[in-house]
Design a protein around this motif. Sequence first.
Motif, PDB file in Angstrom:
ATOM      1  N   GLY A 168      26.627  34.844  59.485  1.00  0.00           N
ATOM      2  CA  GLY A 168      26.554  36.123  58.786  1.00  0.00           C
ATOM      3  C   GLY A 168      26.890  35.837  57.333  1.00  0.00           C
ATOM      4  N   VAL A 169      27.373  36.835  56.609  1.00  0.00           N
ATOM      5  CA  VAL A 169      27.779  36.580  55.220  1.00  0.00           C
ATOM      6  C   VAL A 169      29.208  36.036  55.240  1.00  0.00           C
ATOM      7  N   MET A 170      29.411  34.921  54.581  1.00  0.00           N
ATOM      8  CA  MET A 170      30.732  34.292  54.538  1.00  0.00           C
ATOM      9  C   MET A 170      31.407  34.659  53.207  1.00  0.00           C
ATOM     10  N   ASN A 171      32.723  34.502  53.137  1.00  0.00           N
ATOM     11  CA  ASN A 171      33.422  34.856  51.888  1.00  0.00           C
ATOM     12  C   ASN A 171      33.298  33.751  50.838  1.00  0.00           C
ATOM     13  N   ALA A 172      32.741  32.608  51.216  1.00  0.00           N
ATOM     14  CA  ALA A 172      32.511  31.506  50.274  1.00  0.00           C
ATOM     15  C   ALA A 172      31.454  30.612  50.891  1.00  0.00           C
ATOM     16  N   ASP A 173      30.892  29.723  50.097  1.00  0.00           N
ATOM     17  CA  ASP A 173      29.869  28.821  50.630  1.00  0.00           C
ATOM     18  C   ASP A 173      30.531  27.818  51.592  1.00  0.00           C
ATOM     19  N   PRO A 174      30.175  27.888  52.874  1.00  0.00           N
ATOM     20  CA  PRO A 174      30.856  27.010  53.845  1.00  0.00           C
ATOM     21  C   PRO A 174      30.616  25.528  53.596  1.00  0.00           C
ATOM     22  N   LYS A 175      29.576  25.198  52.804  1.00  0.00           N
ATOM     23  CA  LYS A 175      29.339  23.779  52.499  1.00  0.00           C
ATOM     24  C   LYS A 175      30.428  23.259  51.567  1.00  0.00           C
ATOM     25  N   THR A 176      30.964  24.112  50.714  1.00  0.00           N
ATOM     26  CA  THR A 176      32.008  23.701  49.770  1.00  0.00           C
ATOM     27  C   THR A 176      33.394  24.038  50.301  1.00  0.00           C
ATOM     28  N   PHE A 177      33.514  25.160  50.995  1.00  0.00           N
ATOM     29  CA  PHE A 177      34.828  25.620  51.450  1.00  0.00           C
ATOM     30  C   PHE A 177      34.882  25.599  52.974  1.00  0.00           C
ATOM     31  N   LYS A 178      35.601  24.615  53.481  1.00  0.00           N
ATOM     32  CA  LYS A 178      35.665  24.455  54.942  1.00  0.00           C
ATOM     33  C   LYS A 178      36.368  25.640  55.597  1.00  0.00           C
ATOM     34  N   ASP A 179      37.218  26.344  54.827  1.00  0.00           N
ATOM     35  CA  ASP A 179      37.962  27.462  55.418  1.00  0.00           C
ATOM     36  C   ASP A 179      37.253  28.810  55.201  1.00  0.00           C
ATOM     37  N   ALA A 180      35.960  28.765  54.853  1.00  0.00           N
ATOM     38  CA  ALA A 180      35.208  30.014  54.653  1.00  0.00           C
ATOM     39  C   ALA A 180      35.234  30.845  55.943  1.00  0.00           C
ATOM     40  N   VAL A 181      35.354  32.170  55.778  1.00  0.00           N
ATOM     41  CA  VAL A 181      35.380  33.030  56.960  1.00  0.00           C
ATOM     42  C   VAL A 181      34.226  34.040  56.903  1.00  0.00           C
ATOM     43  N   TYR A 211      37.801  48.550  52.771  1.00  0.00           N
ATOM     44  CA  TYR A 211      39.067  48.105  52.194  1.00  0.00           C
ATOM     45  C   TYR A 211      39.422  46.776  52.819  1.00  0.00           C
ATOM     46  N   GLN A 212      40.359  46.107  52.194  1.00  0.00           N
ATOM     47  CA  GLN A 212      40.895  44.876  52.774  1.00  0.00           C
ATOM     48  C   GLN A 212      39.849  43.795  52.994  1.00  0.00           C
ATOM     49  N   LEU A 213      39.094  43.517  51.947  1.00  0.00           N
ATOM     50  CA  LEU A 213      38.190  42.378  52.037  1.00  0.00           C
ATOM     51  C   LEU A 213      38.962  41.109  51.718  1.00  0.00           C
ATOM     52  N   PRO A 214      38.581  39.989  52.317  1.00  0.00           N
ATOM     53  CA  PRO A 214      39.230  38.731  51.928  1.00  0.00           C
ATOM     54  C   PRO A 214      38.769  38.366  50.517  1.00  0.00           C
ATOM     55  N   PRO A 215      39.444  37.449  49.826  1.00  0.00           N
ATOM     56  CA  PRO A 215      38.922  36.994  48.537  1.00  0.00           C
ATOM     57  C   PRO A 215      37.505  36.464  48.720  1.00  0.00           C
ATOM     58  N   ARG A 242      36.340  37.725  43.761  1.00  0.00           N
ATOM     59  CA  ARG A 242      36.533  39.171  43.931  1.00  0.00           C
ATOM     60  C   ARG A 242      37.697  39.357  44.896  1.00  0.00           C
ATOM     61  N   HIS A 243      38.476  40.396  44.699  1.00  0.00           N
ATOM     62  CA  HIS A 243      39.621  40.685  45.571  1.00  0.00           C
ATOM     63  C   HIS A 243      40.552  39.483  45.636  1.00  0.00           C
ATOM     64  N   TYR A 244      40.855  38.968  44.457  1.00  0.00           N
ATOM     65  CA  TYR A 244      41.637  37.729  44.393  1.00  0.00           C
ATOM     66  C   TYR A 244      43.100  37.983  44.747  1.00  0.00           C
ATOM     67  N   THR A 245      43.769  36.909  45.092  1.00  0.00           N
ATOM     68  CA  THR A 245      45.231  36.903  45.134  1.00  0.00           C
ATOM     69  C   THR A 245      45.652  35.863  44.105  1.00  0.00           C
ATOM     70  N   LEU A 246      46.882  35.966  43.627  1.00  0.00           N
ATOM     71  CA  LEU A 246      47.319  34.991  42.618  1.00  0.00           C
ATOM     72  C   LEU A 246      47.341  33.582  43.203  1.00  0.00           C
ATOM     73  N   PRO A 270      41.337  44.264  37.653  1.00  0.00           N
ATOM     74  CA  PRO A 270      42.106  44.357  38.903  1.00  0.00           C
ATOM     75  C   PRO A 270      41.318  43.862  40.120  1.00  0.00           C
ATOM     76  N   GLU A 271      39.977  43.858  40.022  1.00  0.00           N
ATOM     77  CA  GLU A 271      39.157  43.498  41.167  1.00  0.00           C
ATOM     78  C   GLU A 271      38.626  42.063  41.127  1.00  0.00           C
ATOM     79  N   THR A 272      38.324  41.605  39.909  1.00  0.00           N
ATOM     80  CA  THR A 272      37.553  40.355  39.794  1.00  0.00           C
ATOM     81  C   THR A 272      38.172  39.418  38.768  1.00  0.00           C
ATOM     82  N   MET A 273      38.289  38.142  39.148  1.00  0.00           N
ATOM     83  CA  MET A 273      38.715  37.114  38.195  1.00  0.00           C
ATOM     84  C   MET A 273      37.539  36.183  37.973  1.00  0.00           C
ATOM     85  N   GLN A 274      37.272  35.844  36.710  1.00  0.00           N
ATOM     86  CA  GLN A 274      36.218  34.870  36.423  1.00  0.00           C
ATOM     87  C   GLN A 274      36.751  33.828  35.464  1.00  0.00           C
ATOM     88  N   CYS A 275      36.397  32.591  35.678  1.00  0.00           N
ATOM     89  CA  CYS A 275      36.774  31.560  34.711  1.00  0.00           C
ATOM     90  C   CYS A 275      35.696  30.477  34.648  1.00  0.00           C
TER      91      CYS A 275
END
Length: 416
Positions: A224-237, A294-298, A384-388, A407-412
């Motif tokens: 389905g749609v993952m919260n990150a690219d699973p090829k780069t992030f093994k912990d993608a959910v 509400y309550q989306l993961p980063p 999006r929906h970052y934590t520190l 408050p919603e999005t961090m970009q760098c």
Amino acid sequence: MNIFKFGGASVNSIERIQNLVSIVQKYSHTSLVIIVSAMGKTTNALEKVAETFYNGNKNEALQLFEIIKNQHLSTAKYLLVFRYNECHAQLQDFFTEIEWLLHDQPVRDYDYYYDQIVCVGELLSTCIISHYLKEEKITNTWLDVRDVLRTDNNFRDAGINWTDSSAKIKATINAGITVTQGFIGATADNESTTLGREGSDYTAAVFANMLDAESVTIWKDVEGVMNADPKTFKDAVLVSELNFTEVIEMAYYGAQVIHPKTIKPLQNKGIPLLVKCFLNPSLPGTIIHKKNIYQLPPIIVIKDHQVLMHLKTQDFSFVGEAPMSSLYELFAKIKIKPNLIQSGAVSIQICLDDHPTKINDLANEASATFDVQIEKQLSLLTIRHYTLEKIASLTSNKKILLQQQTPETMQCIYPS
Ligand code: ASP
Ligand code: MG
């Protein structure tokens, strides 16, 4: 009425086409429009044919096309027994159309030929699949989408004529199962067009909008749609529920989830989009709809091939309205879209996709007003929906050149 979309990866082998049929089997008594892409990497292979032809290497283009022909013929031969001859005759008509063209001298512009050649990928795949569904006793109608999807003649990125297409689609699609092509259309003069690479998702959304479908399902090789690219992030959910705004933001920042043009036709009519796994259809997948969630993961998106352009006013005057507005006019003129802008007293920094010629044009034009410096080979990270903690863990070992946060999005931005 529901719409299913099967992408190239879902029809890239005999087993996967058989798998498609087993999925459709479960819906064989419902009304369905099935939009299919070209098989596997066929579109890339056809692009090579178009380039080779346009560069004047007619024989080589024909040879490259021969490979594509044989791949499709052997797939049809493997899948079909009773319907092989009929399918073969239909495939042959498509082949002849292309070969006819390849024997000509190119006199029109490249994009025109590109569309006339590349569109055949979807015609071939849907022809085989429609016959195979019939062979498996699933009644269906094959539709040449070029008869109903009217576009302008902006070849390779054609715009849809909504009024004409909608009337034709409503008049043509009946109850039961229709099999048709994604990605392609035709002008009022019956010249083939394409809607931009990966455009089949968009076709599915357009049909859904025009037919007031109950839902669109995009069948993919991921859960389905993952919260990150699973090829780069093994912990993608898996993210099981999203709204249209979130998805359009993700696509805008560079996530390769769904073609960005897909969302608007669905959002406008409140038609839910399901992303499901064709390898395991019993998995729930992701639902994207009009709902506050509400309550989306980063949600993490990394876009590579970025450029940071530093502009400074030459005479140390403040960056006022006039230089700012001329800069935005330049973006429109060059057709380049800033991914991020930071402005200060006498300087502006702009993050852009690295289209070398466009970047050059922009730098040249901007240098009339500004001192221009360019940094290349950068990545733009969006959370999006970052934590520190998430920001810290993804940026700690990076040299951050620019960072922005709401408050919603961090970009760098940092060197890749
Ligand atoms: N076959 C086309 C492509 O590869 C369209 C699609 O797959 O969506 O770009
Ligand atoms: Mg595709």
